[in-house]
Design a protein around this motif. Structure first.
Motif, PDB file in Angstrom:
ATOM      1  N   PHE A   1       0.845  -1.189   0.000  1.00 59.75           N
ATOM      2  CA  PHE A   1       0.000   0.000   0.000  1.00 59.75           C
ATOM      3  C   PHE A   1       0.883   1.243   0.000  1.00 59.75           C
ATOM      4  CE2 PHE A   1      -2.465  -3.402   1.630  1.00 59.75           C
ATOM      5  CZ  PHE A   1      -3.789  -3.137   1.354  1.00 59.75           C
ATOM      6  N   LEU A   2       0.601   2.183  -0.876  1.00 60.89           N
ATOM      7  CA  LEU A   2       1.257   3.471  -0.800  1.00 60.89           C
ATOM      8  C   LEU A   2       0.797   4.189   0.467  1.00 60.89           C
ATOM      9  CD1 LEU A   2       0.776   4.641  -4.502  1.00 60.89           C
ATOM     10  CD2 LEU A   2       2.812   3.565  -3.503  1.00 60.89           C
ATOM     11  N   LEU A   3       1.653   5.049   0.997  1.00 62.00           N
ATOM     12  CA  LEU A   3       1.236   5.892   2.109  1.00 62.00           C
ATOM     13  C   LEU A   3       0.296   6.979   1.604  1.00 62.00           C
ATOM     14  CD1 LEU A   3       4.621   6.227   4.005  1.00 62.00           C
ATOM     15  CD2 LEU A   3       2.552   5.159   4.880  1.00 62.00           C
ATOM     16  N   ARG A   4      -0.481   7.544   2.530  1.00 63.32           N
ATOM     17  CA  ARG A   4      -1.516   8.503   2.144  1.00 63.32           C
ATOM     18  C   ARG A   4      -1.308   9.869   2.778  1.00 63.32           C
ATOM     19  NH1 ARG A   4      -6.028   4.990   4.449  1.00 63.32           N
ATOM     20  NH2 ARG A   4      -7.009   7.013   4.732  1.00 63.32           N
ATOM     21  N   ASP A   5      -0.091  10.180   3.225  1.00 68.43           N
ATOM     22  CA  ASP A   5       0.104  11.409   3.979  1.00 68.43           C
ATOM     23  C   ASP A   5       0.584  12.588   3.132  1.00 68.43           C
ATOM     24  OD1 ASP A   5       2.577  10.354   3.476  1.00 68.43           O
ATOM     25  OD2 ASP A   5       3.338  10.559   5.516  1.00 68.43           O
ATOM     26  N   SER A   6       0.936  12.381   1.876  1.00 65.36           N
ATOM     27  CA  SER A   6       1.418  13.470   1.025  1.00 65.36           C
ATOM     28  C   SER A   6       1.361  13.024  -0.428  1.00 65.36           C
ATOM     29  CB  SER A   6       2.852  13.852   1.398  1.00 65.36           C
ATOM     30  OG  SER A   6       3.748  12.808   1.027  1.00 65.36           O
ATOM     31  N   TRP A   7       1.496  13.999  -1.328  1.00 65.49           N
ATOM     32  CA  TRP A   7       1.563  13.657  -2.749  1.00 65.49           C
ATOM     33  C   TRP A   7       2.840  12.891  -3.064  1.00 65.49           C
ATOM     34  CZ3 TRP A   7      -2.390  13.236  -5.638  1.00 65.49           C
ATOM     35  CH2 TRP A   7      -3.498  14.073  -5.477  1.00 65.49           C
ATOM     36  N   ALA A   8       3.927  13.185  -2.352  1.00 70.01           N
ATOM     37  CA  ALA A   8       5.158  12.417  -2.558  1.00 70.01           C
ATOM     38  C   ALA A   8       4.938  10.953  -2.211  1.00 70.01           C
ATOM     39  CB  ALA A   8       6.292  13.009  -1.722  1.00 70.01           C
ATOM     40  N   SER A   9       4.194  10.704  -1.155  1.00 73.23           N
ATOM     41  CA  SER A   9       3.908   9.325  -0.773  1.00 73.23           C
ATOM     42  C   SER A   9       3.030   8.642  -1.811  1.00 73.23           C
ATOM     43  CB  SER A   9       3.226   9.287   0.595  1.00 73.23           C
ATOM     44  OG  SER A   9       4.098   9.705   1.617  1.00 73.23           O
ATOM     45  N   LEU A  10       2.045   9.378  -2.326  1.00 74.32           N
ATOM     46  CA  LEU A  10       1.179   8.799  -3.343  1.00 74.32           C
ATOM     47  C   LEU A  10       1.914   8.556  -4.646  1.00 74.32           C
ATOM     48  CD1 LEU A  10      -1.093   9.404  -1.322  1.00 74.32           C
ATOM     49  CD2 LEU A  10      -2.516  10.056  -3.268  1.00 74.32           C
ATOM     50  N   ALA A  11       3.076   9.152  -4.802  1.00 71.81           N
ATOM     51  CA  ALA A  11       3.913   8.889  -5.979  1.00 71.81           C
ATOM     52  C   ALA A  11       4.937   7.793  -5.712  1.00 71.81           C
ATOM     53  CB  ALA A  11       4.623  10.164  -6.408  1.00 71.81           C
ATOM     54  N   GLY A  12       4.884   7.175  -4.515  1.00 72.03           N
ATOM     55  CA  GLY A  12       5.719   6.013  -4.251  1.00 72.03           C
ATOM     56  C   GLY A  12       6.802   6.182  -3.223  1.00 72.03           C
ATOM     57  N   ALA A  13       6.969   7.367  -2.643  1.00 69.57           N
ATOM     58  CA  ALA A  13       8.028   7.564  -1.652  1.00 69.57           C
ATOM     59  C   ALA A  13       7.836   6.622  -0.470  1.00 69.57           C
ATOM     60  CB  ALA A  13       8.033   9.016  -1.171  1.00 69.57           C
ATOM     61  N   GLU A  14       8.941   6.114   0.052  1.00 74.57           N
ATOM     62  CA  GLU A  14       8.981   5.245   1.230  1.00 74.57           C
ATOM     63  C   GLU A  14       8.244   3.926   1.011  1.00 74.57           C
ATOM     64  OE1 GLU A  14      10.346   4.050   4.866  1.00 74.57           O
ATOM     65  OE2 GLU A  14      10.981   5.704   3.597  1.00 74.57           O
ATOM     66  N   ARG A  15       8.077   3.544  -0.231  1.00 73.64           N
ATOM     67  CA  ARG A  15       7.473   2.248  -0.525  1.00 73.64           C
ATOM     68  C   ARG A  15       8.178   1.545  -1.698  1.00 73.64           C
ATOM     69  NH1 ARG A  15       5.848   2.509   3.802  1.00 73.64           N
ATOM     70  NH2 ARG A  15       3.769   2.132   4.633  1.00 73.64           N
ATOM     71  N   LEU A  16       8.252   2.180  -2.850  1.00 73.49           N
ATOM     72  CA  LEU A  16       8.726   1.492  -4.049  1.00 73.49           C
ATOM     73  C   LEU A  16      10.148   0.972  -3.885  1.00 73.49           C
ATOM     74  CD1 LEU A  16       7.380   3.690  -6.988  1.00 73.49           C
ATOM     75  CD2 LEU A  16       6.185   1.996  -5.589  1.00 73.49           C
ATOM     76  N   SER A  17      10.997   1.739  -3.221  1.00 68.02           N
ATOM     77  CA  SER A  17      12.413   1.366  -3.149  1.00 68.02           C
ATOM     78  C   SER A  17      12.626   0.059  -2.394  1.00 68.02           C
ATOM     79  CB  SER A  17      13.218   2.483  -2.488  1.00 68.02           C
ATOM     80  OG  SER A  17      12.740   2.761  -1.187  1.00 68.02           O
ATOM     81  N   TYR A  18      11.719  -0.285  -1.510  1.00 70.26           N
ATOM     82  CA  TYR A  18      11.870  -1.531  -0.757  1.00 70.26           C
ATOM     83  C   TYR A  18      11.640  -2.769  -1.631  1.00 70.26           C
ATOM     84  CZ  TYR A  18      12.119   1.055   3.619  1.00 70.26           C
ATOM     85  OH  TYR A  18      12.517   1.897   4.627  1.00 70.26           O
ATOM     86  N   TRP A  19      10.920  -2.593  -2.723  1.00 69.71           N
ATOM     87  CA  TRP A  19      10.609  -3.712  -3.613  1.00 69.71           C
ATOM     88  C   TRP A  19      11.456  -3.704  -4.879  1.00 69.71           C
ATOM     89  CZ3 TRP A  19       7.378  -7.329  -1.696  1.00 69.71           C
ATOM     90  CH2 TRP A  19       6.579  -6.966  -0.616  1.00 69.71           C
ATOM     91  N   GLN A  20      12.073  -2.564  -5.150  1.00 67.74           N
ATOM     92  CA  GLN A  20      12.907  -2.453  -6.340  1.00 67.74           C
ATOM     93  C   GLN A  20      14.051  -3.467  -6.274  1.00 67.74           C
ATOM     94  OE1 GLN A  20      14.233   1.551  -6.889  1.00 67.74           O
ATOM     95  NE2 GLN A  20      15.358   1.124  -8.785  1.00 67.74           N
ATOM     96  N   ASP A  21      14.357  -4.095  -7.392  1.00 68.18           N
ATOM     97  CA  ASP A  21      15.453  -5.065  -7.502  1.00 68.18           C
ATOM     98  C   ASP A  21      15.220  -6.338  -6.687  1.00 68.18           C
ATOM     99  OD1 ASP A  21      16.896  -3.336  -9.188  1.00 68.18           O
ATOM    100  OD2 ASP A  21      17.748  -2.303  -7.460  1.00 68.18           O
ATOM    101  N   THR A  22      13.985  -6.604  -6.315  1.00 69.11           N
ATOM    102  CA  THR A  22      13.654  -7.885  -5.690  1.00 69.11           C
ATOM    103  C   THR A  22      12.950  -8.766  -6.726  1.00 69.11           C
ATOM    104  OG1 THR A  22      11.396  -7.397  -4.922  1.00 69.11           O
ATOM    105  CG2 THR A  22      13.220  -6.598  -3.551  1.00 69.11           C
ATOM    106  N   PRO A  23      12.846 -10.058  -6.461  1.00 71.68           N
ATOM    107  CA  PRO A  23      12.132 -10.925  -7.414  1.00 71.68           C
ATOM    108  C   PRO A  23      10.670 -10.567  -7.600  1.00 71.68           C
ATOM    109  CG  PRO A  23      13.467 -12.220  -5.903  1.00 71.68           C
ATOM    110  CD  PRO A  23      13.447 -10.825  -5.365  1.00 71.68           C
ATOM    111  N   TRP A  24      10.134  -9.709  -6.722  1.00 75.52           N
ATOM    112  CA  TRP A  24       8.707  -9.395  -6.789  1.00 75.52           C
ATOM    113  C   TRP A  24       8.438  -8.091  -7.520  1.00 75.52           C
ATOM    114  CZ3 TRP A  24       7.143 -13.852  -5.349  1.00 75.52           C
ATOM    115  CH2 TRP A  24       7.881 -14.573  -4.415  1.00 75.52           C
ATOM    116  N   ALA A  25       9.473  -7.396  -7.967  1.00 77.53           N
ATOM    117  CA  ALA A  25       9.277  -6.080  -8.563  1.00 77.53           C
ATOM    118  C   ALA A  25       8.331  -6.123  -9.759  1.00 77.53           C
ATOM    119  CB  ALA A  25      10.624  -5.473  -8.975  1.00 77.53           C
TER     120      ALA A  25
END
Length: 521
Positions: A79-103
């Motif tokens: 789930f994306l965070l809902r506290d800012s537009w930056a969060s809705l654009a993927g901040a503090e979420r996408l990078s944790y999944w980047q370069d994993t087998p689940w990306a």
């Protein structure tokens, strides 16, 4: 059937808004098997095209789930965070999944606007399209250009701000604006080069007051119709009456046939539009308000049959202990029958994970490297066999875990506890050190206190955290302390032990084994 307000409030509790590249270099451990089409006998059974949600930013837990069912997991959900537009654009979420087998197998919940920073009418007018395109660009950059996007999920409930029920101009205006906002989102996302996204229109069943047909954005904008399905019913289940077989059967029939858009009616709506179904969330529910079916193996079986009968494209099990109730099938203490039925249907091999080895050890209070195994002469006790300070089934209790030595942990959760959660061991042998084998936390280091015969002997024992991107880890902390023979030793989270970034929201300790060692470290 109705739901409680703030149905998913826990999702926005953790995390700050940091840049997309914060953890871009994380390399997944070998234990994470990459998702694939699976062997014959798995993908040809629709129910076994399964994904999992097991807390945010935890790709390691997806591999754990695959190990638990001894089968491929086809999707990871977050789930994306809902506290800012930056969060809705993927901040503090996408990078944790980047370069994993689940990306390239991600299911993301995306939102029309951040909490308190927009409205559905503006989304419908296209005001936020640049933000939607920014999310799409970030997904492509992170290797998630084929992600599944659930825009404004569960929109027909009353617990999210984008619901038509919360529209200032009334429900009918809200229905029109939601459909228009969905079209704007899809249109904006499709402008991004390299994107091959799947768009899921995702209501929930059993909600009155919203006409789903009026909220439908049109066939060109919808790839799949999603339904979130949980074993709860505010008309059938009651906090004063334990669920019976008859009540569980009635709740399932209500779920299917409810005139307020039961799952069969939503299925027919999807068929009328030539769309396949997906189930982005489902689970058993021991609900805090008492309107869940609890340990319901019947629900598990019915879901398996319904997923197969309707050739559902994929489904995601919601395997967490959330703030409004528990769905965690690892917990064989709370869900012994439901967990066993899930294993029977999704893991026909019957093979279960082996207990995890301890990967790190520390000595308190120095923090120096410590032992990862009990030295000779240590008397070990399974932690869940202690005496808990609260009634079984509440915040301090045994908790099932497939990787524990006895497949059961002693779980102490600080949040919401009326008294300090604790577990005690009486008549213990004399020892010069107490050794705790524990499941490592992921939200920050955890602290606890030790009592001997009711007197605090050691305060603020630190249990170092694990990297949340890794699979389930076990560690050991060794505490030098004199324990007389026959004493009662208590492990307790005191109020002043709440020292992590979670600020007591999910301050918990999961203990596997307690060792009484004659050697002093």
């Amino acid at each position: 059937m109705t739901r409680s307000l703030n149905r998913r409030r826990f999702i926005a509790l953790a995390g700050a808004t940091t840049g997309l590249t914060a953890l871009a270099g994380v390399v997944p451990p070998a234990a994470l098997a990459a998702p694939h089409t699976g062997p014959q006998g798995h993908t040809d059974v629709p129910a076994r095209r399964i994904g999992v949600y097991h807390w945010d930013r935890q790709p390691g837990q997806i591999g754990d789930f695959a190990e638990w069912i001894n089968s491929p997991v086809h999707y990871a959900e977050d789930f994306l965070l809902r506290d800012s537009w930056a969060s809705l654009a993927g901040a503090e979420r996408l990078s944790y999944w980047q370069d994993t087998p689940w990306a390239d197998r991600m299911v993301w919940a995306a939102y029309p606007f951040p909490d308190g920073q927009g409205d559905l009418a503006q989304a419908a007018a296209g005001t936020y399209n640049t933000h939607y395109a920014e999310l799409a660009a970030n997904l492509v950059q992170a290797g998630m250009g084929n992600a599944v996007l659930r825009f404004g999920h569960e929109f027909n409930g009353n617990w999210y701000p984008w619901s038509p029920l919360n529209h200032p101009d009334g429900v009918r205006a809200g229905e029109r604006d939601f459909a228009a906002a969905f079209r704007q989102f899809v249109t904006a996302v499709r402008t991004v080069h390299g994107g091959h996204f799947t768009f899921v229109w995702n209501p929930v069943p059993g909600q009155s007051g919203v006409d789903l047909a009026a909220c439908y954005p049109g066939d060109p904008y919808v790839d799949l119709v999603g339904i979130d399905i949980y074993d709860q019913d505010w008309n059938v289940y009651s906090p004063t009456v334990p669920p019976t077989a008859q009540l569980r059967e009635q709740a399932w029939q209500d779920l299917r046939t409810d005139p307020n858009w039961g799952i069969d009616r939503i299925q027919r709506l999807a068929a009328d539009h030539g769309k396949r179904l997906a189930v982005p969330e489902w689970g058993v529910w021991q609900q805090n308000a008492g309107h869940g079916g609890n340990d319901n193996a019947y629900f598990i079986r019915q879901m398996y049959d319904w997923l197969n009968a309707n050739d559902v494209a994929w489904n995601v099990y919601f395997n967490v202990y959330a703030s409004d109730g528990n769905h965690d099938l690892y917990d064989t203490y709370l869900f012994p029958e439901a967990s066993a039925e899930f294993q029977r249907l999704w893991n026909p091999s019957g093979r279960l994970p082996r207990p995890r080895r301890v990967t790190s050890g520390t000595v308190h209070p120095s923090g120096a490297a410590g032992p990862t195994a009990f030295p000779p002469g240590t008397v070990a006790r399974e932690a869940h066999n202690g005496t808990f300070t609260q009634p079984a089934g509440t915040r301090a209790r045994p908790y099932g875990n497939p990787w524990a030595k006895d497949r059961m942990l002693a779980s102490l959760i600080r949040s919401g506890a009326p008294v300090a959660p604790a577990v005690s061991y009486s008549g213990v042998p004399a020892a010069a050190s107490l050794m705790l084998r524990y499941q490592t936390p992921v939200n920050g280091d955890i602290y606890l206190s030790l009592y001997i015969d009711g007197t605090k002997a050691v305060a603020h024992v630190e249990l170092p955290a694990a990297d949340r991107t890794l699979p389930t880890e076990y560690a050991m902390v060794t505490v030098p302390v004199d324990i007389p023979a026959g004493a009662t030793v208590t492990v307790q989270i005191d109020p002043d032990d709440d020292r992590t970034v979670s600020a007591g929201i999910w301050e918990y300790v999961n203990l596997d084994t307690v060792g009484f060692c004659p050697r002093r470290f």
